[in-house]
Design a protein around this motif. Structure first.
Motif, mmCIF file in Angstrom:
data_model
loop_
_atom_site.group_PDB
_atom_site.id
_atom_site.type_symbol
_atom_site.label_atom_id
_atom_site.label_comp_id
_atom_site.label_asym_id
_atom_site.label_seq_id
_atom_site.Cartn_x
_atom_site.Cartn_y
_atom_site.Cartn_z
ATOM 1 N N ALA A 63 30.779 55.227 -94.166
ATOM 2 C CA ALA A 63 30.873 54.475 -92.909
ATOM 3 C C ALA A 63 29.978 53.239 -92.976
ATOM 4 C CB ALA A 63 30.478 55.343 -91.727
ATOM 5 N N VAL A 64 30.351 52.210 -92.234
ATOM 6 C CA VAL A 64 29.578 50.975 -92.190
ATOM 7 C C VAL A 64 29.095 50.760 -90.750
ATOM 8 C CG1 VAL A 64 29.614 48.473 -92.526
ATOM 9 C CG2 VAL A 64 30.902 49.966 -94.083
ATOM 10 N N GLY A 65 27.793 50.587 -90.579
ATOM 11 C CA GLY A 65 27.225 50.326 -89.263
ATOM 12 C C GLY A 65 26.749 48.895 -89.146
ATOM 13 N N THR A 66 27.010 48.282 -87.998
ATOM 14 C CA THR A 66 26.638 46.885 -87.787
ATOM 15 C C THR A 66 26.032 46.705 -86.408
ATOM 16 O OG1 THR A 66 28.471 46.138 -89.189
ATOM 17 C CG2 THR A 66 27.468 44.502 -87.727
ATOM 18 N N LYS A 67 24.893 46.035 -86.355
ATOM 19 C CA LYS A 67 24.272 45.661 -85.090
ATOM 20 C C LYS A 67 24.788 44.289 -84.683
ATOM 21 C CE LYS A 67 19.677 44.906 -83.045
ATOM 22 N NZ LYS A 67 18.216 44.980 -83.318
ATOM 23 N N MET A 68 25.340 44.195 -83.479
ATOM 24 C CA MET A 68 25.924 42.943 -83.004
ATOM 25 C C MET A 68 24.907 42.197 -82.145
ATOM 26 S SD MET A 68 29.853 44.122 -82.100
ATOM 27 C CE MET A 68 29.355 45.412 -80.941
ATOM 28 N N ILE A 69 24.514 41.038 -82.613
ATOM 29 C CA ILE A 69 23.476 40.259 -81.948
ATOM 30 C C ILE A 69 24.050 39.554 -80.708
ATOM 31 C CG2 ILE A 69 21.765 38.427 -82.230
ATOM 32 C CD1 ILE A 69 21.344 40.993 -83.937
ATOM 33 N N GLY A 70 23.277 39.595 -79.624
ATOM 34 C CA GLY A 70 23.673 38.900 -78.399
ATOM 35 C C GLY A 70 24.780 39.577 -77.630
ATOM 36 N N LEU A 71 24.999 40.879 -77.885
ATOM 37 C CA LEU A 71 26.050 41.625 -77.195
ATOM 38 C C LEU A 71 25.493 42.924 -76.634
ATOM 39 C CD1 LEU A 71 28.947 41.062 -79.753
ATOM 40 C CD2 LEU A 71 28.921 40.242 -77.394
ATOM 41 N N GLY A 72 26.186 43.444 -75.622
ATOM 42 C CA GLY A 72 25.789 44.684 -75.002
ATOM 43 C C GLY A 72 26.858 45.749 -75.141
ATOM 44 N N HIS A 73 27.059 46.513 -74.070
ATOM 45 C CA HIS A 73 27.895 47.707 -74.125
ATOM 46 C C HIS A 73 29.392 47.421 -74.055
ATOM 47 C CE1 HIS A 73 28.348 52.058 -73.795
ATOM 48 N NE2 HIS A 73 29.219 51.884 -72.825
ATOM 49 N N PHE A 74 29.784 46.204 -73.654
ATOM 50 C CA PHE A 74 31.201 45.865 -73.491
ATOM 51 C C PHE A 74 31.541 44.621 -74.309
ATOM 52 C CE2 PHE A 74 29.541 47.757 -69.596
ATOM 53 C CZ PHE A 74 30.373 48.868 -69.427
ATOM 54 N N ASN A 109 31.786 39.121 -73.806
ATOM 55 C CA ASN A 109 31.588 37.874 -74.546
ATOM 56 C C ASN A 109 32.480 37.910 -75.793
ATOM 57 O OD1 ASN A 109 30.643 35.538 -75.779
ATOM 58 N ND2 ASN A 109 28.491 35.976 -75.387
ATOM 59 N N TYR A 110 33.786 37.726 -75.583
ATOM 60 C CA TYR A 110 34.736 37.923 -76.677
ATOM 61 C C TYR A 110 34.497 36.967 -77.832
ATOM 62 C CZ TYR A 110 39.020 38.499 -79.322
ATOM 63 O OH TYR A 110 39.906 38.734 -80.345
ATOM 64 N N SER A 111 34.151 35.732 -77.558
ATOM 65 C CA SER A 111 33.976 34.761 -78.642
ATOM 66 C C SER A 111 32.837 35.164 -79.579
ATOM 67 C CB SER A 111 33.729 33.355 -78.080
ATOM 68 O OG SER A 111 32.538 33.324 -77.316
ATOM 69 N N ARG A 112 31.800 35.789 -79.019
ATOM 70 C CA ARG A 112 30.699 36.256 -79.864
ATOM 71 C C ARG A 112 31.076 37.533 -80.610
ATOM 72 N NH1 ARG A 112 24.883 35.597 -80.106
ATOM 73 N NH2 ARG A 112 25.027 33.986 -78.500
ATOM 74 N N PHE A 113 31.896 38.381 -79.973
ATOM 75 C CA PHE A 113 32.330 39.629 -80.581
ATOM 76 C C PHE A 113 33.353 39.410 -81.686
ATOM 77 C CE2 PHE A 113 35.721 43.000 -80.204
ATOM 78 C CZ PHE A 113 35.052 43.976 -80.937
ATOM 79 N N ARG A 114 34.150 38.381 -81.557
ATOM 80 C CA ARG A 114 35.312 38.166 -82.425
ATOM 81 C C ARG A 114 34.971 38.169 -83.921
ATOM 82 N NH1 ARG A 114 38.552 33.951 -84.466
ATOM 83 N NH2 ARG A 114 40.802 34.307 -84.178
ATOM 84 N N PRO A 115 33.913 37.478 -84.375
ATOM 85 C CA PRO A 115 33.617 37.516 -85.823
ATOM 86 C C PRO A 115 33.309 38.923 -86.329
ATOM 87 C CG PRO A 115 32.466 35.701 -84.767
ATOM 88 C CD PRO A 115 33.025 36.540 -83.667
#
Length: 280
Positions: free
Chosen positions: A246-257, A262-268
């Motif tokens: 499995a691969v785990g990634t921390k998404m910077i500048g994002l929360g629970h949704f 913030n779709y543009s930040r989530f998209r990459p």
């Protein structure tokens, strides 16, 4: 005439555990099926930005559905005679019933929050049915969210759920998007948010079984927003570290949704996860 969006909606009836459910879903695009599972107390509107993303829908048939009791999927017959409590197994069963009803061949599943742990459940027990899985804001065990506050007679349950979840988002997100998350939650049915958090906080427990998730059959990506204080990045990344492959990634500048706040930040992060599944 105004240009119409490519997103279309349908109803389909599925049967799970002897009970019939009329399920509403929206879809856009063609290609590999990508099924989207919404969070507790919300509905498929959370995925509207993904459904409208032409770069993704050029390669994927994106499908987002409302669980029974949510959005445009009504509760089952005689719903008033039972206490609503969702289980993760039921969420997974409804997802697979939709897969069968639409005759989908090994879809990728992406889910968030309770939809995220349902995604883990699917990867755990139904890996052979999936092409891959992306679990957002999910971990082996999450505690402390199942409470009775939202059904107290002296509290506006809809505003309570909307405001309590609003605090789970990152401050960097556009105010309009975060208020949209609030609005979707404010429209939930009585007791539905509470019933969903039963599955998330009480019903799901992967601890000690992480080694049973077979990522050779079903590649798994676990993504966690840095501002999520309920399913913390540490909890999500620890779960990923215990699941071989499995691969785990921390998404910077994002929360629970992430897909709606913030779709543009989530998209990459989403594109990277899909690419890893397709090439891995």
């Amino acid at each position: 005439m105004a240009e119409l969006e490519a997103v279309v909606g349908h109803y389909v009836t599925v049967e799970v555990d002897g009970r019939s459910h009329r399920i509403y879903f929206e879809e856009a695009g063609t290609g590999t099926p990508l099924i989207c599972l919404h969070t507790a107390g919300a509905d498929a509107r959370q995925w509207r930005h993904l459904l409208a993303d032409k770069e993704i829908t050029d390669s994927y048939r994106v499908i987002a559905f409302d669980l029974p009791w949510h959005g445009r999927s009504l509760p089952p017959d005689n719903w008033w005679t039972i206490e609503y409590r969702l289980t993760v197994e039921e969420y997974a069963a409804i997802t697979l019933a939709l897969v069968d009803a639409l005759d989908l061949d090994r879809p990728i599943v992406i889910g968030c929050s309770v939809g995220g742990v349902a995604t883990l459940e699917l990867a755990w027990h139904h890996a052979d049915r999936l092409r891959g899985a992306i679990a957002l804001e999910a971990a082996s065990k999450i505690e402390g969210r199942f409470l009775d506050w939202s059904i107290r007679p002296d509290i506006d349950g809809s505003e309570f759920a909307a405001s309590w979840t609003y605090g789970l988002m990152a401050p960097q997100g556009p105010e309009e998007s975060r208020r949209e998350v609030w609005w979707i939650y404010a429209g939930g049915g009585p007791g539905v948010y509470r019933g969903d958090t039963w599955a998330w906080s009480e019903g799901f427990d992967l601890r000690g079984h992480e080694h049973e998730v077979d990522t050779r059959k079903c590649p798994l990506q676990i993504l966690a927003g840095e501002y999520d204080y309920v399913c913390t990045p540490n909890a999500a990344l620890e779960t990923a570290s215990l699941i071989e492959g499995a691969v785990g990634t921390k998404m910077i500048g994002l929360g629970h949704f992430p897909m709606s706040e913030n779709y543009s930040r989530f998209r990459p992060y989403l594109l990277d996860a899909l690419s890893a599944i397709e090439t891995g």
